[in-house]
Design a protein around this motif. Structure first.
Motif, PDB file in Angstrom:
ATOM      1  N   LYS A 140      38.965  49.371  48.596  1.00  0.00           N
ATOM      2  CA  LYS A 140      39.170  47.938  48.773  1.00  0.00           C
ATOM      3  C   LYS A 140      39.562  47.323  47.431  1.00  0.00           C
ATOM      4  O   LYS A 140      39.112  47.785  46.384  1.00  0.00           O
ATOM      5  N   LEU A 141      40.399  46.280  47.478  1.00  0.00           N
ATOM      6  CA  LEU A 141      40.786  45.610  46.255  1.00  0.00           C
ATOM      7  C   LEU A 141      40.471  44.126  46.343  1.00  0.00           C
ATOM      8  O   LEU A 141      40.465  43.545  47.422  1.00  0.00           O
ATOM      9  N   ASP A 142      40.185  43.549  45.174  1.00  0.00           N
ATOM     10  CA  ASP A 142      39.888  42.122  45.089  1.00  0.00           C
ATOM     11  C   ASP A 142      41.213  41.375  45.234  1.00  0.00           C
ATOM     12  O   ASP A 142      42.090  41.469  44.376  1.00  0.00           O
ATOM     13  N   MET A 143      41.345  40.643  46.311  1.00  0.00           N
ATOM     14  CA  MET A 143      42.622  40.002  46.640  1.00  0.00           C
ATOM     15  C   MET A 143      42.964  38.820  45.744  1.00  0.00           C
ATOM     16  O   MET A 143      44.134  38.530  45.521  1.00  0.00           O
ATOM     17  N   ASP A 144      41.960  38.120  45.214  1.00  0.00           N
ATOM     18  CA  ASP A 144      42.261  36.908  44.453  1.00  0.00           C
ATOM     19  C   ASP A 144      41.336  36.713  43.244  1.00  0.00           C
ATOM     20  O   ASP A 144      41.152  35.602  42.775  1.00  0.00           O
ATOM     21  N   PRO A 151      42.035  44.373  38.050  1.00  0.00           N
ATOM     22  CA  PRO A 151      41.050  43.720  38.912  1.00  0.00           C
ATOM     23  C   PRO A 151      39.954  44.682  39.364  1.00  0.00           C
ATOM     24  O   PRO A 151      40.030  45.886  39.121  1.00  0.00           O
ATOM     25  N   ASP A 152      38.965  44.134  40.042  1.00  0.00           N
ATOM     26  CA  ASP A 152      37.899  44.958  40.605  1.00  0.00           C
ATOM     27  C   ASP A 152      38.357  45.609  41.904  1.00  0.00           C
ATOM     28  O   ASP A 152      39.108  45.016  42.686  1.00  0.00           O
ATOM     29  N   PHE A 153      37.911  46.823  42.093  1.00  0.00           N
ATOM     30  CA  PHE A 153      38.107  47.579  43.326  1.00  0.00           C
ATOM     31  C   PHE A 153      36.741  48.027  43.803  1.00  0.00           C
ATOM     32  O   PHE A 153      35.797  48.104  43.022  1.00  0.00           O
ATOM     33  N   GLN A 154      36.652  48.350  45.066  1.00  0.00           N
ATOM     34  CA  GLN A 154      35.458  48.958  45.641  1.00  0.00           C
ATOM     35  C   GLN A 154      35.875  50.235  46.350  1.00  0.00           C
ATOM     36  O   GLN A 154      36.930  50.278  46.969  1.00  0.00           O
ATOM     37  N   VAL A 155      35.014  51.241  46.258  1.00  0.00           N
ATOM     38  CA  VAL A 155      35.191  52.453  47.044  1.00  0.00           C
ATOM     39  C   VAL A 155      33.935  52.608  47.880  1.00  0.00           C
ATOM     40  O   VAL A 155      32.820  52.657  47.342  1.00  0.00           O
ATOM     41  N   VAL A 175      28.441  52.327  47.474  1.00  0.00           N
ATOM     42  CA  VAL A 175      29.626  51.559  47.088  1.00  0.00           C
ATOM     43  C   VAL A 175      29.776  51.640  45.575  1.00  0.00           C
ATOM     44  O   VAL A 175      28.836  51.325  44.840  1.00  0.00           O
ATOM     45  N   ILE A 176      30.944  52.072  45.126  1.00  0.00           N
ATOM     46  CA  ILE A 176      31.276  52.100  43.709  1.00  0.00           C
ATOM     47  C   ILE A 176      32.188  50.912  43.474  1.00  0.00           C
ATOM     48  O   ILE A 176      33.172  50.729  44.194  1.00  0.00           O
ATOM     49  N   GLU A 177      31.876  50.103  42.457  1.00  0.00           N
ATOM     50  CA  GLU A 177      32.680  48.908  42.196  1.00  0.00           C
ATOM     51  C   GLU A 177      32.919  48.739  40.711  1.00  0.00           C
ATOM     52  O   GLU A 177      32.045  49.020  39.903  1.00  0.00           O
ATOM     53  N   GLY A 178      34.113  48.275  40.370  1.00  0.00           N
ATOM     54  CA  GLY A 178      34.435  47.994  38.982  1.00  0.00           C
ATOM     55  C   GLY A 178      35.921  47.811  38.798  1.00  0.00           C
ATOM     56  O   GLY A 178      36.708  47.891  39.742  1.00  0.00           O
ATOM     57  N   ALA A 179      36.291  47.551  37.550  1.00  0.00           N
ATOM     58  CA  ALA A 179      37.700  47.313  37.210  1.00  0.00           C
ATOM     59  C   ALA A 179      38.472  48.625  37.162  1.00  0.00           C
ATOM     60  O   ALA A 179      37.999  49.616  36.601  1.00  0.00           O
ATOM     61  N   PHE A 180      39.647  48.600  37.773  1.00  0.00           N
ATOM     62  CA  PHE A 180      40.559  49.746  37.745  1.00  0.00           C
ATOM     63  C   PHE A 180      41.964  49.260  37.460  1.00  0.00           C
ATOM     64  O   PHE A 180      42.334  48.149  37.840  1.00  0.00           O
ATOM     65  N   SER A 225      39.739  54.037  35.980  1.00  0.00           N
ATOM     66  CA  SER A 225      38.699  53.060  35.666  1.00  0.00           C
ATOM     67  C   SER A 225      39.007  52.388  34.336  1.00  0.00           C
ATOM     68  O   SER A 225      39.554  52.997  33.422  1.00  0.00           O
ATOM     69  N   ALA A 226      38.627  51.104  34.250  1.00  0.00           N
ATOM     70  CA  ALA A 226      38.929  50.319  33.064  1.00  0.00           C
ATOM     71  C   ALA A 226      37.696  49.552  32.596  1.00  0.00           C
ATOM     72  O   ALA A 226      37.795  48.431  32.115  1.00  0.00           O
ATOM     73  N   GLY A 227      36.538  50.144  32.745  1.00  0.00           N
ATOM     74  CA  GLY A 227      35.290  49.506  32.353  1.00  0.00           C
ATOM     75  C   GLY A 227      34.123  50.140  33.070  1.00  0.00           C
ATOM     76  O   GLY A 227      34.288  51.133  33.794  1.00  0.00           O
ATOM     77  N   GLN A 228      32.956  49.553  32.886  1.00  0.00           N
ATOM     78  CA  GLN A 228      31.745  50.097  33.512  1.00  0.00           C
ATOM     79  C   GLN A 228      31.788  49.913  35.015  1.00  0.00           C
ATOM     80  O   GLN A 228      32.210  48.883  35.512  1.00  0.00           O
ATOM     81  N   LEU A 229      31.346  50.928  35.735  1.00  0.00           N
ATOM     82  CA  LEU A 229      31.290  50.892  37.197  1.00  0.00           C
ATOM     83  C   LEU A 229      29.841  50.717  37.633  1.00  0.00           C
ATOM     84  O   LEU A 229      28.920  51.157  36.954  1.00  0.00           O
ATOM     85  N   SER A 230      29.688  50.098  38.792  1.00  0.00           N
ATOM     86  CA  SER A 230      28.338  49.969  39.375  1.00  0.00           C
ATOM     87  C   SER A 230      28.289  50.789  40.658  1.00  0.00           C
ATOM     88  O   SER A 230      29.309  51.035  41.296  1.00  0.00           O
ATOM     89  N   PHE A 231      27.069  51.197  41.004  1.00  0.00           N
ATOM     90  CA  PHE A 231      26.859  51.955  42.228  1.00  0.00           C
ATOM     91  C   PHE A 231      25.746  51.296  42.999  1.00  0.00           C
ATOM     92  O   PHE A 231      24.670  51.012  42.456  1.00  0.00           O
TER      93      PHE A 231
END
Length: 137
Positions: free
Chosen positions: A12-16, A89-93, A100-105, A128-134
């Motif tokens: 998933k990608l952050d649309m806005d 932007p942030d993405f989610q996997v 759920v893995i989330e962070g900037a990519f 990845s372009a920064g710290q990811l959260s789980f």
């Protein structure tokens, strides 16, 4: 844990840039991989000559890749714009029954393909372009 449907692994990608995530539509295959560089601290005093690694050191990274067909104009356009604008932007996997893995990519590549009597398809790669959260599900 039982077997999972591959189609349930979602990117998933952050649309806005407000946390409004949408699934990249049309993906047929997706993958996420995690990597950690090692820092070798082996010396002449290492027991039995075995390599020693420094825990907690080194660079961690993740990469995402996916391929599919065009299904949703909004997410297709957003992904294309992210690449050309150089956004991160942030993405989610979403990994089914895992978390759920989330962070900037950063989108590092987009490839478009098509055959004369087939559908148009695309492949994309992200780094990845920064710290990811789980967050566990």
């Amino acid at each position: 844990m039982t077997a999972q449907n591959g189609k349930d692994l979602l990117i998933k990608l952050d649309m806005d840039n407000t946390g409004n995530f949408s699934t990249l539509a049309g993906l047929r295959a997706s993958r996420i991989s995690f990597n950690a560089e090692t820092v070798d601290v082996t010396s002449l005093e290492s027991a039995g000559g075995w390599r020693e690694l420094l825990g907690g050191a080194g660079v961690k990274s993740a990469s995402i890749s996916g391929s599919g067909i065009f299904k949703d104009e909004a997410t297709d356009e957003r992904a294309r714009q992210i690449f050309f604008d150089g956004e991160v932007p942030d993405f989610q996997v979403i990994v089914p029954d895992f978390g759920v893995i989330e962070g900037a990519f950063m989108i590092t590549s987009i490839e478009y393909a098509g055959t004369y009597n087939g559908e148009a398809s695309y492949e994309l790669s992200l780094a990845s372009a920064g710290q990811l959260s789980f967050t566990a599900l």
